[in-house]
Design an enzyme around this catalytic site. Sequence first.
Site, PDB file in Angstrom:
ATOM      1  N   GLU A   1       0.885  -1.181   0.000  1.00 49.39           N
ATOM      2  CA  GLU A   1       0.000   0.000   0.000  1.00 49.39           C
ATOM      3  C   GLU A   1       0.920   1.228   0.000  1.00 49.39           C
ATOM      4  OE1 GLU A   1      -2.370   0.405   3.570  1.00 49.39           O
ATOM      5  OE2 GLU A   1      -3.749   1.867   2.659  1.00 49.39           O
TER       6      GLU A   1
ATOM      7  N   ASP B   1     -12.091   1.536   4.173  1.00 48.95           N
ATOM      8  CA  ASP B   1     -12.667   2.225   5.344  1.00 48.95           C
ATOM      9  C   ASP B   1     -13.659   3.269   4.815  1.00 48.95           C
ATOM     10  OD1 ASP B   1     -10.752   1.235   7.598  1.00 48.95           O
ATOM     11  OD2 ASP B   1      -9.448   1.841   5.954  1.00 48.95           O
TER      12      ASP B   1
END
Length: 343
Positions: free
Chosen positions: A200, A279
Amino acid sequence: MSDLHKLIDQLPKAELHLHLEGSLEPELMFTLAERNQITLPYSSVDEIRKAYSFNNLQEFLDLYYAGMSVLQTEQDFFALTQAYLEKARGDNVKHVEVFFDPQAHTERGLPFSVAITGIKKALLAAQSEHGMSYRLIMCFLRHLSEEHAFIALEQAKDYLPWIDGVGLDSSELGHPPEKFKAVFTAAKKMKLKCVAHAGEEGPPHYVEQALNLLKINRLDHGNRAMEDPGLIERLKKEQIALTVCPLSNLKLAVIEDMAQHPALDMLNQGLLVTINSDDPSYFGGYVNDNYKALTEALDLEKHQVVQLAKNSFIGSFLDNEDITAYLKEIDRLAQLHLPPTES
Ligand code: ADE
Ligand code: ZN
């Protein structure tokens, strides 16, 4: 609404990268804060939303851990999970594989049982009321020690029938997968599936470590694997699913612009890419918003959108029989969804 957006709404999908704590909407945060007599450093929902501006993963994580302090009881975790599952259902998500962070709660003094029991009850309710299937994955926090992760795994032993896998999340840089080799080996012995966030923000060799040392069944994010042609080849050959999260990547400055997102390149190179929301409360969209943002920015074609929906099931931990049934259903829907004829 564009034709492709309609198709995105209609396609059955699985969501494979979703942190339940990251689905805590500001409205529920306020409700729970009041219920649990917790003072938030915000005076309104708008003020919370305004605070969600991040330059990197760590800036987000600081607010994410602060936000979840309002989750105190089993009912709070039930409400959190139920709210996410309702959003997912609205997006035609038929199967979810969700993460939670038990250590973030035991660190605050909650017993291990509180989060998992509330979550499990909501998952069971969605299954019986709406036929939604699920898997539950507990993540180890990589900014904590491996010893701490072993404590969480020990606590999980009483709940093993409820837990399908382990994951690795939180601050990536400086916490390479190799730090968690022993605990992942132990989890694998317990027949748990293994996944890990890698690539990431972290470099390609973190992805390599996750494959070689943690023996992951699936890779969360994986963006930076695209810097290493050998790694791309391996991910393709082994058909390791990548759970990519476009709006997350944009909000956390992993990419500067959605048009730079590597998902299309991944797809074109034969990788098993899936689209997920990570999220959603913090990053501004649930799973269909992610499909749509990507479709617009990369000018995706119908067959690519269809492939992404198929990949979400192929990359899931569902049985082959269920996967095959979903793939057939997607083909059926895609055929019905023909472009308008010229008149
Ligand atoms: N925890 C919640 N969301 C995360 C993300 N995108 N990366 C790492 N850890 C996380
Ligand atoms: Zn994540």
